[in-house]
Design an enzyme around this catalytic site. Structure first.
Site, PDB file in Angstrom:
ATOM      1  CG  ASN A  86       1.347  -5.235   0.980  1.00 52.38           C
ATOM      2  OD1 ASN A  86       1.143  -3.962   0.822  1.00 52.38           O
ATOM      3  ND2 ASN A  86       2.631  -5.661   1.660  1.00 52.38           N
ATOM      4  CB  THR A 105      -5.943  -3.284   6.481  1.00 52.18           C
ATOM      5  OG1 THR A 105      -4.483  -3.128   6.360  1.00 52.18           O
ATOM      6  CG2 THR A 105      -6.616  -4.027   7.706  1.00 52.18           C
ATOM      7  CG  MET A 131       0.862  -0.067   2.176  1.00 52.08           C
ATOM      8  SD  MET A 131       2.044  -1.318   2.263  1.00 52.08           S
ATOM      9  CE  MET A 131       3.532  -0.183   1.521  1.00 52.08           C
ATOM     10  CB  CYS A 132      -3.056  -3.705   1.392  1.00 54.87           C
ATOM     11  SG  CYS A 132      -3.976  -2.885   0.318  1.00 54.87           S
ATOM     12  N   GLY A 133      -2.385  -4.125   4.445  1.00 52.41           N
ATOM     13  CA  GLY A 133      -1.713  -5.024   5.237  1.00 52.41           C
ATOM     14  C   GLY A 133      -2.546  -6.512   5.052  1.00 52.41           C
TER      15      GLY A 133
END
Length: 572
Positions: free
Chosen positions: A81, A55, A1-3
């Site tokens: 993501n 992120t 998971m990322c932003g």
């Protein structure tokens, strides 16, 4: 998971706001990174600025893959993501998927008779899993972006009215308006070499090209995954304990779970005295309890599994209960949280799991949310779910938001419901959701209505419609809500291989509204899953009724005194 976040602009790009930086960092607390590119256009007197921000929540591979991922040979940039569970049908488990994808995209530069864009698109099409991405290919100066076929990850787009810029983000930069969900119906591209002639001169061409996930023309194709089986049943048919489809479902669901519960790194800096890496959004209903039972067969017994069960203080329901007790003074007052339907079913299911799987360290985490606490978080929840903005969105978002936070009373014994158990925070960074089972196996009341009004032909059409619009539903909203806590939600029932199995199976091997099957009344809706639950030792769960999350947790219409507000009403 990322932003992930990206901006393409003909003017200098300011730094992202502190609020947006925080929102992206909440999604990915393990790393924050940025990359910039400048493209000289025409005779060198025009510049396009590109800024990429990522992120990272590190859940794949043996290291933190620092994003944005940049190619050392081409200068291309990938903001990734999500999770690629398979590439070209081959499972990926121990390696970092984002790094593998960039390497494959780089390799498309090798000499080939196929145009480079076709190579890029075919690489992206070969991915199974919940993903959202921005990929800038420096060789052909083109930006590719999109969400997976089922829309399981969030990606928003915002095109400036003056045509000078276009922005992308996992979460909206509120209060900036104009954000929209990127549709999950294909891969999109923006040609950065193209220009539009305007009275003010040449400007960035923000016209976006859509590339289909699969070529059109295949009969009864749904969600670009496979063809729906439209066959009608023979006169004599039955779905019971001896049906081969039940064991096939167990195999497919176990294979899906293997990808999602194994090889998860231990959460960093955890204060918990238990090794817990997976938690289940646990209503005690059929879908979530079957996931818990099958996860037990796969997760090492040295690890615990948390069962997160959320209940709300709904003032409208509290008032109803008081009225009833005034009319019937003999009734005892009930705990507002323990009376929630999902808490009741969760309490029933927990002892069954413990008795069926006694060597597992299970924790039932009872998340109790007072009304005032829910309202104190309302503005944040509303900003996270944006651009969704209805009362029903808010009801569901509240439940998912507090469940993902994972703070609640911890119970570990099947019968010992202490009055003041300890409050803990689940350290699990991976959450499992049972979403998708109703669409695949005929679990909604409208499926029974369809059969009663039009028989199997009408039921088949209704199931096909439900599955075909999963990608248009609200999974992007749910992703934004739960990822806020640095958690990743995974949907085992929405694994592409499992979906292919479900849509290729004839309807009478999934649900059976024609033949009432008795052994203590196993309902026709989702009967294949109910039979599996019974086979797994969850006899009572196999006979549990379906209930929507906003009603089971009692978040529905919390702000309405009368309960007459429609779910489609825009939030005040």
């Amino acid at each position: 998971m990322c932003g992930i976040h990206g901006v393409v602009s003909t003017v200098a790009i300011p730094s992202i706001s502190s609020e947006l930086r925080n929102a992206l960092s909440n999604r990915g607390p393990d790393h924050f990174g940025q990359a910039d590119r400048e493209l000289l256009i025409s005779n060198g007197d025009s510049v396009i600025h590109l800024n990429f921000t990522s992120t990272v929540l590190a859940l794949r591979g043996d290291h933190v893959a620092r994003q944005p991922l940049e190619s050392p040979t081409t200068g291309s940039v990938l903001c990734w993501n999500g999770e690629a569970w398979r590439i070209d049908g081959q499972p990926i488990s121990r390696k970092n998927d984002g790094e593998l994808i960039l390497a494959k995209l780089d390799a498309t530069g090798a000499p080939s008779a196929e145009p480079r864009e076709s190579q890029i698109l075919n690489t992206l099409r070969s991915i199974d899993g919940p993903v959202a991405f921005l990929y800038y290919d420096a060789q052909i100066r083109c930006l590719y972006f999109g969400r997976d076929r089922l829309g399981r990850r969030s990606l928003l787009i915002n095109q400036a009215e003056d045509g000078n810029s276009i922005s992308f983000s996992s979460v909206a930069d509120v209060p900036v308006t104009g954000w929209e969900e990127v549709q999950a119906d294909g891969i999109y591209s923006l040609n950065l070499e193209s220009r539009l002639a305007t009275p003010q001169g040449l400007k960035l061409d923000t016209r976006i090209t859509k590339h289909e996930w699969l070529p059109s023309g295949r009969d009864h194709m749904v969600s670009s995954i496979g063809s729906f089986n439209m066959a009608l049943p023979p006169e004599e048919h039955k779905l019971d304990f001896d049906s081969a489809s039940v064991e096939m479902l167990r195999h497919r669901l176990s294979e899906s779970l293997k990808l999602r519960v194994l090889n998860i790194p231990e959460p960093p800096s955890t204060l918990s005295d238990s090794d817990v890496r997976v938690a289940i959004l646990f209503s005690g209903g059929l879908d979530s309890t079957v996931l818990a039972r099958l996860a037990h067969d796969l997760v090492p017994t040295s690890q615990g599994i948390d069962l997160i069960n959320v209940a709300f203080e709904n003032p409208r329901q509290v008032a109803v209960d008081k009225t009833v007790r005034r009319a019937q003074p003999s009734l005892q007052a009930t705990d507002v949280y323990e009376a929630c339907p999902d808490r009741v079913t969760g309490r029933k299911a927990f002892p069954q799991l413990r008795s069926t799987c006694p060597d597992r360290h299970w924790r039932f985490i009872a998340v109790n949310v007072p009304y005032e606490e829910a309202i104190s978080h309302k503005s944040r929840v509303v900003s996270l779910m944006y651009p969704h903005n209805t009362e029903m969105d808010l009801s569901i978002a509240f439940a998912l938001y507090f469940a993902a936070r994972g703070i609640g009373h911890s119970y570990t014994h099947k019968c010992d419901w202490e009055p003041t158990p300890p409050i803990i925070t689940s350290p699990a960074r991976v959450l499992l959701s049972g979403l998708g089972a109703d669409e695949l196996f005929g679990g909604y009341s409208r499926h029974e209505v369809a059969f009663k009004t039009g028989g199997y032909p009408r039921l088949v059409e209704e199931l096909k419609l439900d599955i075909s619009r999963i990608g248009q539903r609200n999974l992007g909203r749910d992703d934004r809500i739960m990822a806020h806590w640095g958690k990743e939600v995974r949907f085992p029932y929405l694994d592409e291989e499992l979906v292919r199995f479900a849509i290729s199976s004839p309807v009478w091997e999934k649900c059976d509204f024609q033949n009432q099957f008795h052994p203590a009344v196993i309902d026709p809706a989702k009967r294949i899953l109910r039979l599996l639950a019974d086979r797994l030792g969850l006899e009572a769960i196999a006979r549990e009724k379906k209930r929507a999350i906003q009603f089971g947790s009692r978040t529905a219409k919390m702000g309405s005194r009368t309960g007459k507000v429609r779910g489609t009403t825009t939030i005040a």
